[in-house]
Design an enzyme around this catalytic site. Structure first.
Site, PDB file in Angstrom:
ATOM      1  CD  GLU A  46      -2.934  -0.960   0.032  1.00  0.00           C
ATOM      2  OE1 GLU A  46      -3.451   0.154  -0.201  1.00  0.00           O
ATOM      3  OE2 GLU A  46      -3.131  -1.966  -0.682  1.00  0.00           O
ATOM      4  CB  SER A  53     -50.621 -36.596  13.334  1.00  0.00           C
ATOM      5  OG  SER A  53     -51.585 -37.043  12.405  1.00  0.00           O
TER       6      SER A  53
END
Length: 792
Positions: A111, A408
């Protein structure tokens, strides 16, 4: 000839004069213009530099002395292991001395290679970019680490738009930062602030998310992988694009070698190093549906504080159970899609993933979906939650948000109301054809799954064989409003219309409510509401919130124990007999569920210390496959989960029998006390709450059942049920819908009706086994949708 061609002296003199002397006026004009332009440019730059921050346009760097970036709140499992982070920016701060030199060097080489030589602005790089800008534009940029820091720390003052104004602001603030802070502090702030993709801000969080380790433990290749990300975090994300990430990593290693940070041998070894990413459990990507469910609760409690102040949230999640649930559920779903249980005609998950466009789906998936919830019934603590098969594809949490017919699995609530209202497990119910006429609706004739009828059968058998018609008759006998009130007591909050079809699960429910309702059985009458948060602390360890679990008495211990014993038969010899046959022989109860035309399959089961429920279906309700049954499709996932869990956990205890529970030898065909005339095949030992046991002898067999004694009674031939009554010309039963539900109304228990019979509950841990019939085949039934409810 030679003299004629020679130039004259005057012409030679004029040709040798310089351009400046021949065009003095033009030269002066050009020089003056260039001087003016240079002066104007210098003046413009100076004025821009001087005025760019006028009117408080630039941020004050004084706040950097006490600057603390927003930190994420962290979620931890029941054993203290890390689960996930919550925040706008996921970040964990580290000191510069804790960041290895190879990590620092990797970022500097990539960088800002002259970081230690410049004072905030790299003039060499800036001049190069300016000179090349007419041809290449400003695509390369010349931001230094300090300029990037200024932009990242003060986004509200320095925008990200590409413009000279932004660059001037960055440069101005960078110069001020360099004048006040040393390089070490600047680099520390930068490495804790930088966006490294995948929701990670700062090198520590990125190291944890990508590699499952602290930044202190990164090797050279991993450090270069992180340093490769600031250029384009999304493009070089190693999780989504590993090939790009490796290519960019190798470029960073080359830059480090060129800058003299590493040798050529180190560079070669690091380039050959494979990309080894951490699994989801380590990186905090496990249980995404649970994490989002918890986030919503925390957001309601803390709001903005949750995302900025780094709270520590201790949850009830068990990571081992979560992993077991994910494996079991996905394995079963793939088996269904693969045709192991019969032809499957819908799109499979693998085909969908391979052909979908983009990284995220629409939210409604075409493939088989599933949901799972596991809870500790004693406290309601959620141990595992799955809301779907792919959180990235669909964030809709089917465990919490979906409304589905329970089929059920709703029946135990009906049978609990029956037990609570004085009916014993031997109570005879009628499983014979039934035709109902609801005013304004067509006739409805509920059917059993096997399209057969068993006639008069005990309550216990009706439940474990999941008989529909007998359950509808039982619910009508109790009254729809009684069943609705019982469902409210069990924690069901969804709308339940007062029609007979609700007794076999036609009304939609939320899975989390239905599964948590079963805690009342596992906990012998006490229902525990689901909860996920143990406590929330701030960074100082101070407790900010500690929710109290909610427990509600639903049944008496005696009533709950009878229900548990009946639901054990569902697993031992009923519709979920496959659980027992697969080798799961621990004390457990449960219930299967299959809805109309096989659109939903369920199984909810429990032991004394764990309740778990499974749902499977499609987001747009349609038949999963022919002959879909909860006991076949859903129960195996539950069995696999529980089997794996109890390899690590102690064996669950059986439920102690209250001493007020008595046993009697009865004839199951009559529900009365057995006599010497009753066929042995019909005699069994049954449990009763004291006061509900039969007091007279069976009258279906013996001299009184055979007037005159002309024919001896055969007590050895197995009992054959009477032939099924014909429905030909059978008049329908007119049903008048009861009044709409007025609200919560407690269901009177047997004890409330007869308080003089209630005695203190005492548990007897020594119980004898009961005599049971051989297990029948799975006869799980899918309830017909009531005519009163609109078709799905």
């Amino acid at each position: 000839m030679s003299s004629a061609s020679a130039p004259s002296p005057g012409k030679i003199t004029n040709s040798k004069l310089s351009f400046r002397k021949r065009h003095p006026t033009f030269v002066r004009v050009v020089l003056l213009t260039l001087t003016f332009l240079f002066a104007a440019g210098v003046g413009a730059i100076y004025s821009s530099w001087a005025l760019i921050c006028r009117g408080n346009q630039c941020p004050s760097i004084e706040i950097l002395a006490e600057y603390t970036p927003h930190q994420t709140s962290k979620l931890y499992a029941i054993d203290g292991r890390f689960i996930a982070e919550l925040g706008l920016e996921r970040r964990t701060l580290v000191k510069i001395d804790e960041i290895p030199k190879i990590v620092q060097d990797a970022f500097i080489a990539t960088e800002d290679k002259r970081f230690y030589q410049h004072a905030g602005i790299d003039w060499h790089r800036a001049a190069s970019v300016v000179l090349r800008s007419p041809l290449h534009g400003y695509s390369q940029g010349f931001s230094t680490i300090t300029m990037q820091l200024a932009r990242n720390v003060f986004p509200e003052k320095i925008s990200r738009e590409k413009s000279p104004v932004r660059k001037l602001k960055e440069a101005k603030v960078a110069r001020a930062i360099e004048a006040k802070y040393d390089k070490k502090k600047i680099l520390e702030l930068y490495l804790n602030q930088i966006d490294l993709g995948h929701g990670a801000y700062g090198v520590e969080t990125a190291a944890q998310r990508y590699f499952g380790k602290s930044v202190r433990d990164l090797n050279l290749a991993e450090a270069a992988t992180l340093a490769a990300l600031p250029k384009a975090p999304a493009r070089y994300n190693p999780v989504r694009f590993p090939d790009r990430a490796i290519q960019r990593r190798n470029t960073v290693l080359g830059l480090m070698h060129s800058a003299g940070y590493i040798s050529e041998a180190d560079m070669s070894r690091a380039r050959a190093y494979p990309l080894q990413l951490a699994n989801k459990t380590v990186t905090g990507e496990t249980a995404p549906y649970f994490v989002e469910w918890v986030r919503q609760q925390l957001d309601a409690q803390f709001g903005k504080q949750l995302y900025e102040q780094g709270l520590r949230v201790f949850t009830t999640l068990d990571l081992d159970m979560q992993s077991a649930a994910e494996r079991s559920l996905e394995r079963q779903a793939r088996a269904i899609e693969g045709g192991r249980f019969g032809p499957y005609s819908h799109e499979t998950y693998e085909h969908y993933v391979a052909h979908r466009e983009g990284d995220e789906g629409s939210g409604t998936s075409p493939y088989l979906q599933s949901a799972f919830l596991a809870m500790d019934p004693r406290t309601g603590a959620v141990r595992a939650m799955i809301g779907g098969r792919d959180f990235d594809d669909s964030k809709f949490n089917r465990s919490v948000q979906a409304l589905r017919q329970p089929g059920s699995t709703f029946k135990p609530i009906v049978y609990s109301a029956a037990i609570q209202n004085g009916r014993p497990a031997s109570y005879i119910v009628n499983d014979s054809p039934l035709v109902l006429q609801v005013p304004g609706q067509p006739e409805w004739a509920p059917q059993n799954y096997d399209l057969r009828f068993l006639g008069q059968i005990p309550l216990r058998e009706s439940l474990y064989l999941s008989r529909n018609v007998s359950t509808v008759r039982l619910g009508m006998e109790l009254g729809e409003q009684t069943v609705i009130n019982e469902a409210r007591n069990f924690g069901i909050t969804s709308v339940i219309p007062p029609y007979p079809a609700i007794h076999i699960g036609a009304a939609d429910v939320y899975p989390i409510e239905l599964i948590s309702a079963y805690t009342a059985f596992a906990n012998l009458g006490v229902r525990a509401s689901p909860n996920a948060i143990l406590r929330v602390e701030n960074q100082k360890g101070e407790i900010l919130w500690q929710p109290t679990p909610t427990r509600t008495q639903v049944l008496s211990p005696e009533e709950a124990w009878i229900m548990v014993d009946m639901m054990k038969d569902v697993i031992r010899r009923g519709s979920a007999a496959g659980v027992w046959e697969s080798g799961f022989h621990y004390p457990a109860g449960g219930k299967t569920g299959t809805t109309n035309d096989g659109t939903n399959v369920w199984f909810i089961g429990y032991t004394a210390d764990l309740v778990a429920g499974v749902w499977m279906g499609l987001d747009r309700p349609q038949k999963i496959k022919d002959n879909a049954q909860g006991g076949v499709l859903a129960a195996p996932a539950w069995t696999a989960f529980m089997t794996e869990v109890y390899r690590r956990k102690p064996v669950p205890p059986d439920w102690p029998r209250p001493t007020s529970i008595v046993t009697r030898e009865i004839d199951v065909s009559s529900g009365l006390l057995q006599t010497s005339y009753c066929p042995r095949s019909l005699v069994t030992s049954e449990f009763f709450i004291s006061g509900t046991e039969p007091t007279r002898d069976c009258d279906k067999h013996g001299p009184y059942a055979n007037p005159g004694g002309a024919y001896p009674v055969d007590t050895f031939t197995p009992y054959m049920p009477p032939p099924t009554p014909s429905t030909t010309n059978r008049p329908p039963i007119n049903v008048t819908p009861p009044a709409p539900e007025p609200g919560y109304q407690p269901v009177p228990s047997r004890g409330q009706q007869q308080p003089q019979r209630r005695i203190p509950t005492v548990f007897d841990t020594s119980r004898r086994d009961t005599v049971r019939r051989p297990p029948p085949s799975d006869t799980t039934q899918s309830p017909a949708r009531p005519p009163s409810l609109p078709p799905r």
